[in-house]
Design a protein around this motif. Structure first.
Motif, PDB file in Angstrom:
ATOM      1  N   TYR A 194       0.820  -1.214   0.000  1.00 52.12           N
ATOM      2  CA  TYR A 194       0.000   0.000   0.000  1.00 52.12           C
ATOM      3  C   TYR A 194       0.855   1.266   0.000  1.00 52.12           C
ATOM      4  O   TYR A 194       1.944   1.293   0.566  1.00 52.12           O
ATOM      5  CB  TYR A 194      -0.877   0.058   1.254  1.00 52.12           C
ATOM      6  N   ILE A 195       0.289   2.313  -0.612  1.00 56.23           N
ATOM      7  CA  ILE A 195       0.832   3.665  -0.462  1.00 56.23           C
ATOM      8  C   ILE A 195      -0.187   4.438   0.375  1.00 56.23           C
ATOM      9  O   ILE A 195      -1.351   4.553  -0.015  1.00 56.23           O
ATOM     10  CB  ILE A 195       0.981   4.395  -1.816  1.00 56.23           C
ATOM     11  N   VAL A 196       0.247   4.941   1.513  1.00 59.75           N
ATOM     12  CA  VAL A 196      -0.649   5.732   2.349  1.00 59.75           C
ATOM     13  C   VAL A 196      -0.106   7.153   2.422  1.00 59.75           C
ATOM     14  O   VAL A 196       1.050   7.375   2.796  1.00 59.75           O
ATOM     15  CB  VAL A 196      -0.771   5.135   3.764  1.00 59.75           C
ATOM     16  N   CYS A 197      -0.950   8.089   2.032  1.00 62.43           N
ATOM     17  CA  CYS A 197      -0.554   9.486   2.133  1.00 62.43           C
ATOM     18  C   CYS A 197      -1.057  10.043   3.451  1.00 62.43           C
ATOM     19  O   CYS A 197      -2.252   9.992   3.748  1.00 62.43           O
ATOM     20  CB  CYS A 197      -1.143  10.276   0.971  1.00 62.43           C
ATOM     21  N   ASN A 198      -0.146  10.575   4.223  1.00 64.58           N
ATOM     22  CA  ASN A 198      -0.489  11.186   5.496  1.00 64.58           C
ATOM     23  C   ASN A 198      -0.912  12.632   5.238  1.00 64.58           C
ATOM     24  O   ASN A 198      -0.082  13.517   5.041  1.00 64.58           O
ATOM     25  CB  ASN A 198       0.715  11.126   6.433  1.00 64.58           C
ATOM     26  N   ALA A 199      -2.217  12.826   5.192  1.00 68.59           N
ATOM     27  CA  ALA A 199      -2.785  14.166   4.968  1.00 68.59           C
ATOM     28  C   ALA A 199      -3.542  14.594   6.212  1.00 68.59           C
ATOM     29  O   ALA A 199      -4.597  15.209   6.145  1.00 68.59           O
ATOM     30  CB  ALA A 199      -3.685  14.164   3.739  1.00 68.59           C
ATOM     31  N   ASP A 200      -2.969  14.247   7.369  1.00 64.15           N
ATOM     32  CA  ASP A 200      -3.640  14.583   8.624  1.00 64.15           C
ATOM     33  C   ASP A 200      -3.334  16.021   9.049  1.00 64.15           C
ATOM     34  O   ASP A 200      -4.038  16.596   9.864  1.00 64.15           O
ATOM     35  CB  ASP A 200      -3.241  13.589   9.724  1.00 64.15           C
ATOM     36  N   GLU A 201      -2.272  16.583   8.494  1.00 63.75           N
ATOM     37  CA  GLU A 201      -1.870  17.987   8.729  1.00 63.75           C
ATOM     38  C   GLU A 201      -2.445  18.618  10.006  1.00 63.75           C
ATOM     39  O   GLU A 201      -3.187  19.607   9.968  1.00 63.75           O
ATOM     40  CB  GLU A 201      -2.198  18.863   7.524  1.00 63.75           C
ATOM     41  N   GLY A 202      -2.056  18.030  11.133  1.00 60.90           N
ATOM     42  CA  GLY A 202      -2.625  18.501  12.396  1.00 60.90           C
ATOM     43  C   GLY A 202      -1.904  19.683  13.014  1.00 60.90           C
ATOM     44  O   GLY A 202      -2.443  20.350  13.893  1.00 60.90           O
ATOM     45  N   ASP A 203      -0.674  19.966  12.589  1.00 58.02           N
ATOM     46  CA  ASP A 203       0.097  21.028  13.232  1.00 58.02           C
ATOM     47  C   ASP A 203      -0.540  22.384  13.034  1.00 58.02           C
ATOM     48  O   ASP A 203      -0.820  22.793  11.903  1.00 58.02           O
ATOM     49  CB  ASP A 203       1.519  21.103  12.647  1.00 58.02           C
ATOM     50  N   SER A 204      -0.723  23.094  14.130  1.00 58.06           N
ATOM     51  CA  SER A 204      -1.155  24.473  14.011  1.00 58.06           C
ATOM     52  C   SER A 204      -0.098  25.243  13.224  1.00 58.06           C
ATOM     53  O   SER A 204       1.094  25.004  13.366  1.00 58.06           O
ATOM     54  CB  SER A 204      -1.293  25.094  15.397  1.00 58.06           C
ATOM     55  N   GLY A 205      -0.538  26.157  12.400  1.00 55.70           N
ATOM     56  CA  GLY A 205       0.402  26.962  11.622  1.00 55.70           C
ATOM     57  C   GLY A 205       0.772  26.340  10.300  1.00 55.70           C
ATOM     58  O   GLY A 205       1.615  26.879   9.581  1.00 55.70           O
ATOM     59  N   THR A 206       0.187  25.200   9.970  1.00 59.37           N
ATOM     60  CA  THR A 206       0.532  24.577   8.689  1.00 59.37           C
ATOM     61  C   THR A 206      -0.693  24.427   7.799  1.00 59.37           C
ATOM     62  O   THR A 206      -1.786  24.136   8.260  1.00 59.37           O
ATOM     63  CB  THR A 206       1.210  23.203   8.860  1.00 59.37           C
ATOM     64  N   PHE A 207      -0.456  24.651   6.504  1.00 55.40           N
ATOM     65  CA  PHE A 207      -1.549  24.538   5.533  1.00 55.40           C
ATOM     66  C   PHE A 207      -1.018  24.202   4.152  1.00 55.40           C
ATOM     67  O   PHE A 207      -1.730  24.307   3.157  1.00 55.40           O
ATOM     68  CB  PHE A 207      -2.378  25.831   5.504  1.00 55.40           C
ATOM     69  N   ALA A 208       0.249  23.786   4.071  1.00 54.25           N
ATOM     70  CA  ALA A 208       0.839  23.486   2.768  1.00 54.25           C
ATOM     71  C   ALA A 208       0.228  22.222   2.153  1.00 54.25           C
ATOM     72  O   ALA A 208       0.013  22.163   0.939  1.00 54.25           O
ATOM     73  CB  ALA A 208       2.353  23.343   2.887  1.00 54.25           C
ATOM     74  N   ASP A 209      -0.053  21.220   2.986  1.00 59.90           N
ATOM     75  CA  ASP A 209      -0.699  20.011   2.452  1.00 59.90           C
ATOM     76  C   ASP A 209      -2.065  20.383   1.868  1.00 59.90           C
ATOM     77  O   ASP A 209      -2.453  19.928   0.802  1.00 59.90           O
ATOM     78  CB  ASP A 209      -0.936  18.968   3.558  1.00 59.90           C
ATOM     79  N   ARG A 210      -2.768  21.209   2.637  1.00 58.24           N
ATOM     80  CA  ARG A 210      -4.087  21.633   2.171  1.00 58.24           C
ATOM     81  C   ARG A 210      -3.979  22.346   0.823  1.00 58.24           C
ATOM     82  O   ARG A 210      -4.777  22.117  -0.086  1.00 58.24           O
ATOM     83  CB  ARG A 210      -4.730  22.576   3.212  1.00 58.24           C
ATOM     84  N   LEU A 211      -2.962  23.210   0.680  1.00 55.40           N
ATOM     85  CA  LEU A 211      -2.819  23.934  -0.584  1.00 55.40           C
ATOM     86  C   LEU A 211      -2.572  22.971  -1.737  1.00 55.40           C
ATOM     87  O   LEU A 211      -3.115  23.138  -2.829  1.00 55.40           O
ATOM     88  CB  LEU A 211      -1.703  24.977  -0.495  1.00 55.40           C
ATOM     89  N   VAL A 212      -1.737  21.948  -1.510  1.00 59.61           N
ATOM     90  CA  VAL A 212      -1.524  20.960  -2.577  1.00 59.61           C
ATOM     91  C   VAL A 212      -2.855  20.308  -2.942  1.00 59.61           C
ATOM     92  O   VAL A 212      -3.225  20.224  -4.122  1.00 59.61           O
ATOM     93  CB  VAL A 212      -0.519  19.867  -2.139  1.00 59.61           C
ATOM     94  N   MET A 213      -3.595  19.869  -1.934  1.00 63.23           N
ATOM     95  CA  MET A 213      -4.806  19.097  -2.220  1.00 63.23           C
ATOM     96  C   MET A 213      -5.913  19.942  -2.828  1.00 63.23           C
ATOM     97  O   MET A 213      -6.642  19.487  -3.702  1.00 63.23           O
ATOM     98  CB  MET A 213      -5.283  18.409  -0.932  1.00 63.23           C
ATOM     99  N   GLU A 214      -6.026  21.186  -2.376  1.00 66.21           N
ATOM    100  CA  GLU A 214      -7.100  22.030  -2.902  1.00 66.21           C
ATOM    101  C   GLU A 214      -6.720  22.713  -4.203  1.00 66.21           C
ATOM    102  O   GLU A 214      -7.586  23.015  -5.018  1.00 66.21           O
ATOM    103  CB  GLU A 214      -7.471  23.124  -1.879  1.00 66.21           C
ATOM    104  N   CYS A 215      -5.440  22.993  -4.385  1.00 66.96           N
ATOM    105  CA  CYS A 215      -5.031  23.823  -5.518  1.00 66.96           C
ATOM    106  C   CYS A 215      -4.324  23.047  -6.629  1.00 66.96           C
ATOM    107  O   CYS A 215      -4.217  23.538  -7.745  1.00 66.96           O
ATOM    108  CB  CYS A 215      -4.114  24.955  -5.053  1.00 66.96           C
TER     109      CYS A 215
END
Ligand SMILES: Cc1cc2nc3c(=O)[nH]c(=O)nc-3n(C[C@H](O)[C@H](O)[C@H](O)COP(=O)(O)O)c2cc1C
Ligand code: SF4
Ligand code: FES
Ligand code: FES
Lengths: 518, 164
Positions: free
Chosen positions: A177-198
């Motif tokens: 399996y390939i599992v992508c960790n997109a839990d991005e729980g750290d306060s102050g972070t949003f780079a994962d979100r930008l990849v996924m949304e943009c």
């Protein structure tokens, strides 16, 4: 001819009213007899300028921001649709905005430029070239390329990605399996979100390449439930990619297989820890597993599994398309390539800043960030999320490099940089770190579960001036116990912000909870 | 609130059946139930346990581990205030105190008119433009106490059909 006008649709732009801006622009333009085509692009990552409206002209795209509803008539009157730069919100050609022009955007080269869901846009901007290269390569060669790039995991632990892939490649199994960790729980972070949304196809491409490299045919994106928009966009992008033959039973006609599915987390910070994440994906409580065995050998459902952060996987298409060397030329020491920094908190110009490793924290906060939003002096900065140390001014000249930070008991983590002005009470911040650990501990081991509860109580007593010196000593001991005795970094690193507050801001522990600093 | 939020054993079982064959089906099932009914109805626990060959205690254990899952029906709107560091740095602590005082409730409580359930959240990914608040499925940025009051007025005057 219809003029193309771009209004972003990422979470931050929407949080600042981008939908209303798009509607009003369409109406006002129609009322003036102007023909415009609205494109809902991703964000450029310049959060401080959102909503950032762009207009396409024969000489390139021109930016305006941050746009409020009331600005729209005057912007149109000023000739915005022709790229006029007379209005006070006019920023000129987008690509020349200093904040953007000074970055080294490798992973984020496309965000904000394209319509996130358009496969045509993605292809027109070099998309799927990494996948095409991977389809021409033998699996060990893909792994070698990733190793040669020097890429280290961007989720926090900075483990070399290629070495992890090698282990999974070398472990025989019928299913991997390939599992992508997109839990991005750290306060102050949003780079994962930008990849996924943009730029969702970038993540899809990176995961598909990982599947080809190690022989995995199924991928899961474990996405935090706090990101409903990312879920919607990813689901749609996966469906488009399947239709276009970039996912599924026959990748680009090669006969190779890769399936992908998004799974939602459920508001547990600990599920960002990779073994807790795997438990959660299996439908269980997110209790951290003992290691070994490594997930690369016994991961999801006991089978070999690559677990990588969104940004690690999103760096891979560039590496395959342009070659390991093109990536590795950036950076310093053992930190190769670029780091996605996220300026957050009390900052004038917050947003995404992708830079080669090696810039100093001060340059980032001053030249990009522009200082504090409140205009009060900057006092402390927490780098690397809720488990990262608070850095005082004496440490702001550190270069952004994994080893340089580690030498100061600090971490780069996922690249979050949270700035605080002089009004911050560092004893209150230390208390929050312990409280957060208490709320989010998985409960498997005592130092973390009980230690964090005790930590909150001890800090409360210190702040209430009950036996202050004895309780300060107790807090130091408690921190050491947690560092030494915890199974994972939740309990093991919660002391980092607490100890840094104690060491660098001792005065804050010497005054009453809500009293003066005297 | 639209009527599909009314639950019955049949509608619960239908949601379970649509997902039970997935590997690791429990979280997807819990999400589907909460999306549809607003919370995990108590009757769902034995049905899920039976369908996935788990004990009810195991299902309970999973539900209680995750902050996201609710076991009581929420108000018409769920308002989540970000308590995490980047929002603290721009006034989230003041905002949370203001919100509790204004609504007269604490976290995990619902106003007596059942309009609003207040919850805490740790980061919404809008950390460059905080304080951040999530209302149902949308995020708001730079939420000052005044902006929060305006938001409440907006929520309380809106016709109910608008709820997504
Ligand atoms: C408490 C805790 C929370 C974590 N949260 C995340 C997270 O949200 N995202 C992430 O990618 N890694 C997170 N990690 C790190 C993961 O355990 C793991 O190292 C990472 O997913 C590996 O991917 P990488 O090598 O690409 O970084 C966390 C670790 C701990 C201990
Ligand atoms: S340190 Fe905390 S979060 Fe990590 S395994 Fe122990 S109890 Fe769980
Ligand atoms: S829970 Fe592990 S020691 Fe009790
Ligand atoms: S810390 Fe509040 S949105 Fe990230």
């Amino acid at each position: 001819m219809s003029i193309r006008v771009f209004v972003p649709r990422d979470t931050t732009a929407l949080a600042l009213g981008a939908d209303a801006i798009a509607n009003r622009l369409a109406r006002e333009a129609a009322a003036r007899g102007e023909s415009i085509t609205l494109v809902r692009n991703g964000s450029r990552g310049l959060a401080w300028l959102e909503p950032l409206v762009e207009v396409e002209t024969p000489t390139g795209r021109f930016a305006y921001g941050p746009v409020a509803l009331a600005d729209i008539p005057a912007l149109l009157d000023s000739g915005m649709l022709q790229g006029s730069v007379t209005h006070s919100l006019a920023l000129g050609p987008t690509e020349e905005i200093d904040y953007l022009a000074r970055q080294q955007r490798l992973t984020f080269a496309r965000i904000g430029i394209t319509d996130p869901l358009s496969i045509e846009d993605y292809r027109a901007h070099s998309g799927f070239r990494g996948l095409e290269a991977a389809l021409q390569s033998a699996p060990p060669d893909i792994v070698e390329e990733v190793k040669a790039s020097g890429l280290r995991g961007r989720g926090g632990a900075a483990f070399p990605t290629g070495i992890k892939w090698q282990t999974v490649l070398d472990t025989p199994a019928d299913q991997k399996y390939i599992v992508c960790n997109a839990d991005e729980g750290d306060s102050g972070t949003f780079a994962d979100r930008l990849v996924m949304e943009c730029d969702p196809y970038l993540l899809i491409e990176g995961m598909t390449i990982a599947g080809l490299a190690v022989g995995a045919t199924q991928g899961y994106i474990y996405l935090r439930s706090e990101y409903p928009l990312a879920k919607e966009i990813l689901d749609e992008a996966i469906a488009h990619a399947e239709q276009a033959g970039y996912l599924g039973e026959n990748l680009c006609g090669s006969g190779r297989v890769f399936h992908l599915e998004v799974r939602l987390g459920a508001g547990a910070y600990i599920c960002g820890e990779e073994t807790s994440l795997l438990e959660s994906l299996e439908g269980k409580r997110g209790l951290v597993r003992f290691k070994p065995p490594l997930p690369a050998i016994e991961g999801l459902f006991g089978l070999p599994t690559v677990v990588n952060n969104v940004l690690s996987l999103a760096a891979v298409p560039f590496i395959l398309a342009e070659g390991a060397e093109a990536y590795a030329t950036h950076g310093m020491g053992r930190s190769r390539g670029t780091l996605a920094l996220q300026l957050a908190g009390n900052v004038k110009r917050g947003g995404l800043v992708e830079l080669a490793f090696g810039t100093t924290l001060r340059t980032l906060m001053e030249e990009f960030g522009g200082g504090t939003l409140s205009d009060k002096p900057l006092r402390a900065v927490q780098v690397g999320g809720p488990l990262g140390a608070y850095l005082p001014e004496s440490q702001w000249d550190l270069p952004l490099d994994y080893e340089a930070f580690a030498a100061e008991s600090a971490v780069l983590g996922h690249g979050g940089v949270v700035m605080f002005d002089e009004s911050v009470d560092m004893a209150e911040q230390a208390r929050f770190s312990m409280e957060f650990c208490k709320v989010e501990s998985c409960g498997k081991c005592t130092p973390c579960r009980i230690g964090s509860t005790r930590g909150v109580e001890v800090i409360d007593r210190i702040r209430a001036d009950q036996n202050r010196e004895a309780n300060l000593a107790l807090l130091h001991d408690l921190c050491e116990t947690m560092v030494d005795g915890s199974l994972c970094a939740m309990g093991g690193m919660t002391p980092f912000p607490v100890q840094s507050a104690l060491n660098h801001f001792p005065d804050d522990f010497q005054r009453a909870a809500n009293g003066d600093r005297s | 609130m639209n009527e599909s939020r009314e639950w019955s054993s049949q509608s619960i079982q239908a949601e379970i059946n649509a997902l039970r064959h997935k590997p690791g089906a429990l979280l997807p099932i819990l999400h589907a139930l909460q999306d549809r009914f607003g919370f995990i109805p108590p009757d769902a626990v034995p049905l899920i346990a039976e369908s996935l060959q788990l004990t009810s205690a195991e299902v309970h254990g999973v539900i209680s581990f995750y902050h996201h899952f609710r076991t009581a029906p929420p108000g018409r709107h769920v308002v989540q205030i970000c308590r995490a560091e980047a929002c603290q740095a721009v006034g989230a602590r003041q905002l949370e105190a203001h919100a509790k005082a204004r609504l007269g409730i604490d976290y995990h409580q619902t106003t007596s008119d059942r309009d609003i359930t207040l919850e805490a959240v740790y980061c919404l990914g809008n950390c460059a433009c905080g304080p951040s608040v999530r209302v149902d499925n949308g995020v708001r940025g730079r939420v000052t106490p005044e902006a929060f009051d305006a938001l409440l007025d907006e929520l309380q005057t809106r016709p109910l059909e608008v709820i997504a």
